[in-house]
Scaffold this motif. Structure first.
Motif, PDB file in Angstrom:
ATOM      1  N   SER A  86       0.943  -1.174  -0.088  1.00 19.63           N
ATOM      2  CA  SER A  86       0.051   0.069   0.035  1.00 19.63           C
ATOM      3  C   SER A  86       0.873   1.328  -0.142  1.00 19.63           C
ATOM      4  N   PRO A  87       0.429   2.278  -0.669  1.00 19.24           N
ATOM      5  CA  PRO A  87       1.071   3.514  -0.667  1.00 19.24           C
ATOM      6  C   PRO A  87       1.206   4.181   0.585  1.00 19.24           C
ATOM      7  N   SER A  88       2.107   4.835   1.043  1.00 24.15           N
ATOM      8  CA  SER A  88       2.252   5.616   2.490  1.00 24.15           C
ATOM      9  C   SER A  88       2.184   6.923   2.048  1.00 24.15           C
ATOM     10  N   GLY A  89       1.140   7.789   2.065  1.00 24.88           N
ATOM     11  CA  GLY A  89       1.045   8.815   1.826  1.00 24.88           C
ATOM     12  C   GLY A  89       0.892   9.417   0.527  1.00 24.88           C
ATOM     13  N   ASP A  90       0.451  10.848   0.396  1.00 27.81           N
ATOM     14  CA  ASP A  90       0.062  11.219  -1.122  1.00 27.81           C
ATOM     15  C   ASP A  90       1.112  12.072  -1.441  1.00 27.81           C
ATOM     16  N   GLN A  91       1.810  11.584  -2.455  1.00 28.06           N
ATOM     17  CA  GLN A  91       3.040  12.529  -3.165  1.00 28.06           C
ATOM     18  C   GLN A  91       2.011  13.334  -4.082  1.00 28.06           C
ATOM     19  N   SER A 147       1.399  -1.610  -6.835  1.00 26.53           N
ATOM     20  CA  SER A 147       2.009  -2.447  -7.570  1.00 26.53           C
ATOM     21  C   SER A 147       3.493  -1.907  -7.727  1.00 26.53           C
ATOM     22  N   GLY A 148       3.761  -0.843  -7.187  1.00 24.96           N
ATOM     23  CA  GLY A 148       5.334  -0.142  -6.959  1.00 24.96           C
ATOM     24  C   GLY A 148       5.553   0.191  -8.336  1.00 24.96           C
ATOM     25  N   GLN A 167       7.706   4.985   1.248  1.00 24.94           N
ATOM     26  CA  GLN A 167       7.137   3.690   1.547  1.00 24.94           C
ATOM     27  C   GLN A 167       8.492   2.722   1.889  1.00 24.94           C
ATOM     28  N   LEU A 168       9.395   3.205   0.986  1.00 16.71           N
ATOM     29  CA  LEU A 168      10.620   2.386   0.839  1.00 16.71           C
ATOM     30  C   LEU A 168      11.359   2.712   2.139  1.00 16.71           C
ATOM     31  N   GLY A 173      12.706   0.680   5.575  1.00 15.03           N
ATOM     32  CA  GLY A 173      13.819   0.887   6.251  1.00 15.03           C
ATOM     33  C   GLY A 173      15.028   1.199   5.312  1.00 15.03           C
ATOM     34  N   ALA A 174      14.721   1.535   3.914  1.00 15.95           N
ATOM     35  CA  ALA A 174      15.665   1.660   2.982  1.00 15.95           C
ATOM     36  C   ALA A 174      15.508   3.321   2.699  1.00 15.95           C
ATOM     37  N   SER A 175      16.264   4.130   3.096  1.00 12.71           N
ATOM     38  CA  SER A 175      16.277   5.519   2.977  1.00 12.71           C
ATOM     39  C   SER A 175      17.588   5.975   2.188  1.00 12.71           C
ATOM     40  N   GLY A 176      17.447   7.285   1.643  1.00 10.07           N
ATOM     41  CA  GLY A 176      18.490   7.822   1.056  1.00 10.07           C
ATOM     42  C   GLY A 176      18.362   8.233  -0.381  1.00 10.07           C
ATOM     43  N   ASP A 177      18.753   9.189  -0.878  1.00 11.71           N
ATOM     44  CA  ASP A 177      18.584   9.327  -2.446  1.00 11.71           C
ATOM     45  C   ASP A 177      19.142   8.440  -3.474  1.00 11.71           C
ATOM     46  N   PHE A 178      20.389   7.666  -2.856  1.00 14.85           N
ATOM     47  CA  PHE A 178      20.842   6.926  -3.867  1.00 14.85           C
ATOM     48  C   PHE A 178      19.973   5.365  -3.810  1.00 14.85           C
TER      49      PHE A 178
END
Length: 306
Positions: A86-91, A147-148, A167-168, A173-178
């Motif tokens: 599920s998507p987290s938040g509305d971008q 779906s991602g 969500q990522l 637990g996968a953060s960061g620009d790269f």
């Protein structure tokens, strides 16, 4: 990741706010978990890349040899993921900085792959990247944010709901620009596979495969896309864009979206025969291989143990 102030791609189609609707056909390549692929007698398929370049160099149209069909499920079934998210938040369209980031990363992939193709006597065709919110209609069918991100070979477009990045970070637990850039580069890796004839060949070969064999082939193609993302990362690093810790962010993202890790998180156990993207260790291995060398020849997931 030092992305600000760099060139941004014009190949962005912002469809946020447009729900799209239903229609089209199957064939999406999604991340982190995605559809089944199929085929048969896959030995030596990596040679398709070399063959494609050679044929172009001597003036032969490789599409006449390889075929240009999309990855369509002739049985009429939608290619679906094993674990819906599920998507987290509305971008929404107000997130201009994130859109600028996506456009910058896409531009960097254009520069790198244009250079690689040019070195092999070819011209790289830039993919379009479609930003959507909630749901979208593509040439591969209807998709929702659950779906991602995915690549549609039928229209040569990458589709991305940027809520996935939140969500990522928050759910996986996968953060960061790269880490986010790795997601985009992976889908562009599928575009490279499409241009070089690998995806059309898979579509042809998968028709007579069992589900288990098709899932194995899916892992091979997905892990190669991870390796191609690593190749892009290699040249991005050479430009001095990456900062300390960026590589680890991408490897952590690859770990968090491995089939085994996702299945353990979502259902408490793993079903290896259902894996269709690769384990955490496999995804890290192949991204790292491409990142280390920057060579397509090191992305042979078909003739080497995965």
């Amino acid at each position: 990741m030092l992305w600000r102030g760099r060139r941004q791609s014009d190949n962005i189609e912002d469809e946020r706010g447009d729900s799209g609707g239903f229609g089209g056909g199957p064939g999406q390549f999604r991340i982190p978990v995605g559809g089944r692929l199929g085929g048969g007698g896959i030995s030596g398929i990596i040679i398709l890349i070399v063959l494609f370049f050679v044929l172009k160099a001597i003036g032969i149209d490789p599409w006449q040899v390889l075929g240009d069909g999309g990855l369509v499920d002739e049985g009429g079934g939608q290619v679906t993921q094993s674990q819906p998210m599920s998507p987290s938040g509305d971008q929404s369209g107000t997130n201009d900085e994130m859109k600028q980031f996506v456009a910058t990363v896409l531009a960097e992939t254009e520069d790198v792959w244009s250079g690689i193709f040019k070195a092999n006597g070819m011209t790289y065709e830039d993919p379009k990247l479609v930003l959507f919110s909630g749901q979208i209609r593509s040439a591969c069918g209807f998709a929702s944010a659950a779906s991602g991100p995915f690549y549609c070979p039928n229209d040569h477009k990458v589709y991305l709901d940027m809520a996935f990045f939140r969500q990522l970070s928050q759910q996986f637990g996968a953060s960061g620009d790269f880490a986010n850039a790795y997601v985009i580069a992976h889908e562009v890796g599928h575009h490279v596979q499409n241009l070089t004839g690998i995806l059309p060949k898979f579509n042809q070969m998968r028709q007579n495969m069992s589900e288990v064999d098709a899932n194995h082939m899916s892992m091979q193609v997905e892990l190669q896309a991870d390796c191609f993302a690593g190749v892009w990362g290699h040249y991005t690093d050479q430009k001095g864009i990456l900062e300390k810790g960026d590589l680890q962010d991408a490897l952590n993202a690859a770990k968090q979206i491995g089939d085994d890790t996702l299945q353990k998180k979502m259902q408490g156990y793993v079903v290896p025969e259902s894996f269709n993207h690769g384990t955490s260790a496999q995804r890290q291995k192949w991204f790292a291989a491409g990142f280390k060398s920057g060579k397509l020849s090191d992305c042979d997931t078909f003739n080497n143990p995965i």
